[in-house]
Design a protein around this motif. Structure first.
Motif, PDB file in Angstrom:
ATOM      1  N   ARG A  90      10.863   2.425  -2.960  1.00  0.00           N
ATOM      2  CA  ARG A  90      10.709   1.025  -2.582  1.00  0.00           C
ATOM      3  C   ARG A  90       9.658   0.333  -3.428  1.00  0.00           C
ATOM      4  NH1 ARG A  90       9.993   1.561   3.793  1.00  0.00           N
ATOM      5  NH2 ARG A  90       8.225   2.616   2.922  1.00  0.00           N
ATOM      6  N   ALA A  91       8.555   1.016  -3.720  1.00  0.00           N
ATOM      7  CA  ALA A  91       7.495   0.389  -4.507  1.00  0.00           C
ATOM      8  C   ALA A  91       7.999   0.015  -5.898  1.00  0.00           C
ATOM      9  CB  ALA A  91       6.283   1.318  -4.606  1.00  0.00           C
ATOM     10  N   ARG A  92       8.773   0.895  -6.519  1.00  0.00           N
ATOM     11  CA  ARG A  92       9.294   0.597  -7.864  1.00  0.00           C
ATOM     12  C   ARG A  92      10.284  -0.564  -7.825  1.00  0.00           C
ATOM     13  NH1 ARG A  92       9.651   6.854  -9.407  1.00  0.00           N
ATOM     14  NH2 ARG A  92       7.485   7.086 -10.045  1.00  0.00           N
ATOM     15  N   GLN A  93      11.114  -0.618  -6.791  1.00  0.00           N
ATOM     16  CA  GLN A  93      12.055  -1.732  -6.653  1.00  0.00           C
ATOM     17  C   GLN A  93      11.304  -3.042  -6.450  1.00  0.00           C
ATOM     18  OE1 GLN A  93      14.341  -0.280  -3.350  1.00  0.00           O
ATOM     19  NE2 GLN A  93      15.970   0.522  -4.662  1.00  0.00           N
ATOM     20  N   THR A  94      10.274  -3.005  -5.629  1.00  0.00           N
ATOM     21  CA  THR A  94       9.466  -4.207  -5.379  1.00  0.00           C
ATOM     22  C   THR A  94       8.779  -4.658  -6.662  1.00  0.00           C
ATOM     23  OG1 THR A  94       9.123  -3.574  -3.084  1.00  0.00           O
ATOM     24  CG2 THR A  94       7.558  -5.157  -4.019  1.00  0.00           C
ATOM     25  N   ALA A  95       8.185  -3.716  -7.389  1.00  0.00           N
ATOM     26  CA  ALA A  95       7.500  -4.056  -8.645  1.00  0.00           C
ATOM     27  C   ALA A  95       8.488  -4.640  -9.655  1.00  0.00           C
ATOM     28  CB  ALA A  95       6.805  -2.820  -9.210  1.00  0.00           C
ATOM     29  N   ALA A  96       9.676  -4.072  -9.748  1.00  0.00           N
ATOM     30  CA  ALA A  96      10.682  -4.579 -10.686  1.00  0.00           C
ATOM     31  C   ALA A  96      11.104  -5.998 -10.324  1.00  0.00           C
ATOM     32  CB  ALA A  96      11.894  -3.650 -10.710  1.00  0.00           C
ATOM     33  N   ALA A  97      11.262  -6.273  -9.038  1.00  0.00           N
ATOM     34  CA  ALA A  97      11.647  -7.624  -8.611  1.00  0.00           C
ATOM     35  C   ALA A  97      10.537  -8.629  -8.928  1.00  0.00           C
ATOM     36  CB  ALA A  97      11.961  -7.631  -7.113  1.00  0.00           C
ATOM     37  N   ILE A  98       9.288  -8.250  -8.713  1.00  0.00           N
ATOM     38  CA  ILE A  98       8.164  -9.143  -9.009  1.00  0.00           C
ATOM     39  C   ILE A  98       8.066  -9.384 -10.514  1.00  0.00           C
ATOM     40  CG2 ILE A  98       5.647  -9.361  -8.961  1.00  0.00           C
ATOM     41  CD1 ILE A  98       5.775  -7.800  -6.260  1.00  0.00           C
ATOM     42  N   PRO A 122       0.862   7.896 -11.253  1.00  0.00           N
ATOM     43  CA  PRO A 122       1.054   8.990 -10.289  1.00  0.00           C
ATOM     44  C   PRO A 122       0.097   8.975  -9.102  1.00  0.00           C
ATOM     45  CG  PRO A 122       1.080   9.837 -12.534  1.00  0.00           C
ATOM     46  CD  PRO A 122       0.698   8.387 -12.611  1.00  0.00           C
ATOM     47  N   TRP A 123      -1.101   8.455  -9.297  1.00  0.00           N
ATOM     48  CA  TRP A 123      -2.068   8.431  -8.203  1.00  0.00           C
ATOM     49  C   TRP A 123      -1.729   7.375  -7.149  1.00  0.00           C
ATOM     50  CZ3 TRP A 123      -4.928   3.860  -8.234  1.00  0.00           C
ATOM     51  CH2 TRP A 123      -4.960   3.148  -9.444  1.00  0.00           C
ATOM     52  N   LEU A 124      -0.719   6.555  -7.433  1.00  0.00           N
ATOM     53  CA  LEU A 124      -0.245   5.589  -6.449  1.00  0.00           C
ATOM     54  C   LEU A 124       1.036   6.056  -5.746  1.00  0.00           C
ATOM     55  CD1 LEU A 124      -0.840   2.183  -8.268  1.00  0.00           C
ATOM     56  CD2 LEU A 124      -2.209   3.243  -6.470  1.00  0.00           C
ATOM     57  N   LEU A 169      -0.609  -4.121  -8.458  1.00  0.00           N
ATOM     58  CA  LEU A 169      -0.247  -2.736  -8.179  1.00  0.00           C
ATOM     59  C   LEU A 169       0.573  -2.713  -6.902  1.00  0.00           C
ATOM     60  CD1 LEU A 169      -3.711  -1.038  -8.834  1.00  0.00           C
ATOM     61  CD2 LEU A 169      -1.824  -1.356 -10.436  1.00  0.00           C
ATOM     62  N   VAL A 170       1.707  -2.048  -6.947  1.00  0.00           N
ATOM     63  CA  VAL A 170       2.587  -1.951  -5.789  1.00  0.00           C
ATOM     64  C   VAL A 170       2.599  -0.486  -5.366  1.00  0.00           C
ATOM     65  CG1 VAL A 170       4.917  -2.307  -4.905  1.00  0.00           C
ATOM     66  CG2 VAL A 170       4.003  -3.854  -6.632  1.00  0.00           C
ATOM     67  N   THR A 171       2.241  -0.231  -4.110  1.00  0.00           N
ATOM     68  CA  THR A 171       2.173   1.131  -3.612  1.00  0.00           C
ATOM     69  C   THR A 171       2.326   1.144  -2.098  1.00  0.00           C
ATOM     70  OG1 THR A 171       0.912   3.202  -3.730  1.00  0.00           O
ATOM     71  CG2 THR A 171      -0.351   1.165  -3.394  1.00  0.00           C
ATOM     72  N   SER A 172       2.276   2.327  -1.536  1.00  0.00           N
ATOM     73  CA  SER A 172       2.344   2.475  -0.086  1.00  0.00           C
ATOM     74  C   SER A 172       0.959   2.303   0.515  1.00  0.00           C
ATOM     75  CB  SER A 172       2.887   3.857   0.273  1.00  0.00           C
ATOM     76  OG  SER A 172       1.942   4.851  -0.094  1.00  0.00           O
ATOM     77  N   ASN A 173       0.912   2.107   1.824  1.00  0.00           N
ATOM     78  CA  ASN A 173      -0.386   1.927   2.463  1.00  0.00           C
ATOM     79  C   ASN A 173      -1.204   3.206   2.404  1.00  0.00           C
ATOM     80  OD1 ASN A 173      -1.228   3.039   5.267  1.00  0.00           O
ATOM     81  ND2 ASN A 173       0.966   2.778   5.499  1.00  0.00           N
ATOM     82  N   GLY A 174      -0.540   4.367   2.363  1.00  0.00           N
ATOM     83  CA  GLY A 174      -1.271   5.622   2.285  1.00  0.00           C
ATOM     84  C   GLY A 174      -2.094   5.731   1.023  1.00  0.00           C
ATOM     85  N   ALA A 175      -1.554   5.279  -0.098  1.00  0.00           N
ATOM     86  CA  ALA A 175      -2.271   5.320  -1.369  1.00  0.00           C
ATOM     87  C   ALA A 175      -3.258   4.166  -1.505  1.00  0.00           C
ATOM     88  CB  ALA A 175      -1.275   5.299  -2.530  1.00  0.00           C
ATOM     89  N   ALA A 235       2.492  -6.025   3.929  1.00  0.00           N
ATOM     90  CA  ALA A 235       1.172  -6.657   3.778  1.00  0.00           C
ATOM     91  C   ALA A 235       0.600  -6.332   2.398  1.00  0.00           C
ATOM     92  CB  ALA A 235       0.224  -6.167   4.871  1.00  0.00           C
ATOM     93  N   PHE A 236      -0.442  -7.050   2.025  1.00  0.00           N
ATOM     94  CA  PHE A 236      -1.080  -6.824   0.733  1.00  0.00           C
ATOM     95  C   PHE A 236      -2.589  -6.907   0.865  1.00  0.00           C
ATOM     96  CE2 PHE A 236      -0.634 -11.381   1.015  1.00  0.00           C
ATOM     97  CZ  PHE A 236      -1.789 -11.875   0.436  1.00  0.00           C
ATOM     98  N   GLY A 237      -3.243  -6.407  -0.178  1.00  0.00           N
ATOM     99  CA  GLY A 237      -4.684  -6.538  -0.304  1.00  0.00           C
ATOM    100  C   GLY A 237      -4.987  -7.176  -1.643  1.00  0.00           C
TER     101      GLY A 237
END
Length: 135
Positions: A1-9, A22-24, A87-93, A114-116
């Motif tokens: 999902r993060a890669r799809q979101t980043a590609a759309a943005i 990788p750390w994300l 940077l697009v990532t999961s909340n865990g990262a 949500a975002f930060g």
């Protein structure tokens, strides 16, 4: 999902898409992967999830490598550059950005959607603008 979101943005803004960092990558939730929240809560107990959300302490059996993630965020904040980075990532990262900066909030979690926002200014350091906001 993060890669799809980043590609759309990237497509919408006309900016090139950089490769994954990788750390994300999303956290490996071990036996809790894909399980309903109620089942995860029943297995781990509320204290374990509170420790994760408030202090970034992963529950037993999750594969997180918190020290490496914190170090990677510190390196990211210390690098020189101009302009803005998204940077697009999961909340865990994402929570490890706050821990890397020593900015613990009451809750480190970013809810789905949500975002930060943080600013990095040479000589002035990193400042938290907002966290866990939904557009």
């Amino acid at each position: 999902r993060a890669r799809q979101t980043a590609a759309a943005i990237a497509a919408a803004t006309g900016h090139p898409l950089d490769g994954p960092l990788p750390w994300l990558d999303e956290i490996d939730h071990g036996p809790d992967e894909g399980q309903p929240e109620a089942q995860v809560l029943a297995r781990l107990g509320p204290e374990a999830l509170t420790a994760w959300d408030e202090r970034g302490i992963p529950p037993q059996d999750w594969k997180v490598d918190a020290p490496s993630r914190i170090a990677a965020w510190k390196d990211w904040f210390a690098r020189k550059g101009e302009g803005a980075d998204l940077l697009v990532t999961s909340n865990g990262a994402a929570r490890f950005a706050l821990l890397a900066l020593g900015l613990p909030l009451a809750n480190l979690k970013l809810r789905t959607g949500a975002f930060g926002e943080l600013t990095v200014e040479e000589g002035a350091g990193v400042h938290l603008i907002r966290w866990d906001e939904r557009p």
